[in-house]
Design a protein around this motif. Structure first.
Motif, short mmCIF file in Angstrom:
data_model
loop_
_atom_site.label_atom_id
_atom_site.label_comp_id
_atom_site.label_asym_id
_atom_site.label_seq_id
_atom_site.Cartn_x
_atom_site.Cartn_y
_atom_site.Cartn_z
N VAL A 21 -57.57 23.07 -35.67
CA VAL A 21 -58.43 24.52 -36.98
C VAL A 21 -59.83 23.83 -36.51
O VAL A 21 -60.66 23.18 -36.72
N ASP A 22 -59.63 25.92 -36.33
CA ASP A 22 -61.34 26.05 -35.21
C ASP A 22 -61.66 27.43 -37.15
O ASP A 22 -61.15 28.41 -37.19
N VAL A 23 -62.56 26.20 -37.78
CA VAL A 23 -63.19 26.88 -38.75
C VAL A 23 -64.68 27.29 -38.59
O VAL A 23 -65.29 27.62 -37.60
N VAL A 24 -65.22 28.83 -39.75
CA VAL A 24 -66.38 28.88 -39.62
C VAL A 24 -67.31 28.71 -40.63
O VAL A 24 -66.79 28.66 -41.74
N LEU A 25 -68.41 27.94 -39.63
CA LEU A 25 -69.32 27.50 -41.23
C LEU A 25 -69.93 29.02 -41.43
O LEU A 25 -70.05 29.95 -40.79
N PRO A 26 -70.66 28.66 -43.02
CA PRO A 26 -71.11 29.64 -43.41
C PRO A 26 -72.33 29.99 -42.94
O PRO A 26 -73.47 29.12 -43.80
N TYR A 27 -72.02 30.80 -41.71
CA TYR A 27 -73.73 30.37 -41.70
C TYR A 27 -74.45 31.22 -41.87
O TYR A 27 -76.19 31.11 -41.64
N SER A 57 -77.44 22.05 -48.49
CA SER A 57 -75.98 21.95 -49.03
C SER A 57 -74.58 22.45 -49.23
O SER A 57 -73.71 21.30 -49.54
N GLU A 58 -74.71 23.28 -49.37
CA GLU A 58 -73.53 24.35 -49.94
C GLU A 58 -72.77 24.74 -48.79
O GLU A 58 -71.33 23.54 -48.67
N VAL A 59 -73.33 24.29 -47.86
CA VAL A 59 -72.65 24.18 -46.39
C VAL A 59 -71.78 23.21 -46.47
O VAL A 59 -71.01 23.09 -45.65
N ALA A 60 -72.78 21.71 -46.25
CA ALA A 60 -71.88 20.50 -46.26
C ALA A 60 -70.77 20.39 -46.58
O ALA A 60 -69.82 19.68 -46.76
N GLU A 61 -71.31 20.84 -48.09
CA GLU A 61 -70.10 20.68 -49.16
C GLU A 61 -68.71 21.45 -48.77
O GLU A 61 -68.32 20.57 -48.91
N PHE A 62 -68.92 22.35 -48.25
CA PHE A 62 -67.91 23.16 -47.93
C PHE A 62 -66.96 22.81 -46.06
O PHE A 62 -66.08 21.96 -46.69
N LEU A 63 -67.93 22.09 -45.70
CA LEU A 63 -67.47 21.68 -44.77
C LEU A 63 -66.70 20.25 -44.65
O LEU A 63 -65.58 19.89 -43.98
N MET A 88 -71.35 15.37 -39.00
CA MET A 88 -71.78 15.09 -40.36
C MET A 88 -71.21 14.75 -41.42
O MET A 88 -69.96 14.24 -42.21
N ALA A 89 -70.59 16.40 -41.11
CA ALA A 89 -69.33 16.28 -42.18
C ALA A 89 -67.79 15.59 -40.72
O ALA A 89 -66.76 16.07 -42.14
N GLY A 90 -67.70 15.24 -40.09
CA GLY A 90 -66.28 14.73 -39.49
C GLY A 90 -66.04 15.92 -38.24
O GLY A 90 -65.04 15.51 -38.04
N ALA A 91 -66.62 16.90 -37.94
CA ALA A 91 -66.04 17.52 -36.62
C ALA A 91 -65.31 16.73 -34.93
O ALA A 91 -66.32 16.24 -35.01
N ASP A 92 -64.33 17.13 -34.63
CA ASP A 92 -64.00 16.90 -33.73
C ASP A 92 -64.58 18.09 -32.54
O ASP A 92 -65.05 17.33 -31.75
#
Length: 253
Positions: free
Chosen positions: A97-103, A112-118, A154-158
């Motif tokens: 999965v290639d997910v776009v970070l809410p930049y 903090s909201e971006v971290a929760e999303f990820l 930190m969210a665990g992205a590969d």
């Protein structure tokens, strides 16, 4: 120094051959999957819209991964949409999965909201490989690029990936250097980097290969930790490995 032939072979092994056009059809995906298996070897993965995952998986050997995008390309702070994409990819037999970070949210200070999303996307996507697209050309500053990279890790992205290829500025060596520094500093031995958007020649690819080797070590330049996301790059890879001049392939871009 990496020769162009060495760079071409490495780039082929690490290539996510990509088709993410709005008008993509099943015929386009069939052609993409044929292209993924070259006379010089196979690419690492193909990357498509979620609706084409099942088709791509049926056409490719298991040695070639099938990746698809989530929350793409706009990267809205929309967890439900992203999770629906992830579920569709997983159910169709996708591998990555290639997910776009809410930049845009990150730019607005909503870290903090971006971290929760990820975190939610990472939880939902296991055991699939997760690549987080930070859209470095929109983040612009080294500080924001570094912050986005850290949040993804930190969210665990590969993998942490530069760009969607849908914005005015895609991959740059300057952004890559910041991202690779953060990966190195994280101490995560398996975290990877993906350069995506605007990389069309082996000479371009060679610069990223050398940068990644300098930051992470030469052993990291392999598909488990290093990827290119591109469609046009394969033209020049094949030209180099066929003994043609790079100039002979430029008309194909």
């Amino acid at each position: 120094m990496t020769t162009l032939e060495q760079a071409a072979r490495l780039a082929l092994q690490c290539l996510d051959l990509t088709s993410l056009n709005d008008g993509d059809t099943s015929s386009d995906i069939e052609a993409l999957c044929r292209r993924a298996q070259t006379a010089h070897g196979s690419v690492a993965a193909v990357c498509v819209w979620p609706r084409f995952v099942a088709q791509a998986r049926s056409l490719l050997p298991q040695t070639i991964k099938v990746a698809a995008v989530a929350d793409f390309p706009d990267g809205e702070l929309n967890v439900a949409r992203a999770l629906a994409d992830v579920e569709a990819i997983a159910q169709a037999g996708g591998d990555e999965v290639d997910v776009v970070l809410p930049y845009k949210a990150l730019i607005a200070g909503e870290g903090s909201e971006v971290a929760e999303f990820l975190s939610e996307v990472r939880h939902a996507s296991r055991p699939l490989t997760l690549k987080v697209i930070i859209e470095s050309g929109e983040l612009k500053t080294p500080e924001l690029i570094a912050e986005a990279t850290r949040l993804a890790l930190m969210a665990g992205a590969d993998f942490v990936k530069t760009s969607t290829g849908k914005t005015p500025v895609s991959a740059t060596l300057e952004a890559a250097a910041v991202m690779l520094h953060e990966i190195q500093a994280s101490g995560l031995a398996n975290a990877g980097f993906k350069a995506s958007g605007g990389i069309r020649t082996v000479a371009d690819a060679a610069a990223y290969i050398e940068l990644a080797a300098a930051k992470l070590g030469a052993d990291a330049v392999q598909p488990g930790r290093f990827r290119f996301g591109a469609s046009g790059l394969l033209n020049d890879i094949e030209a180099q490995l066929s003994g043609q001049s790079a100039a002979a392939s430029t008309g194909s871009y």
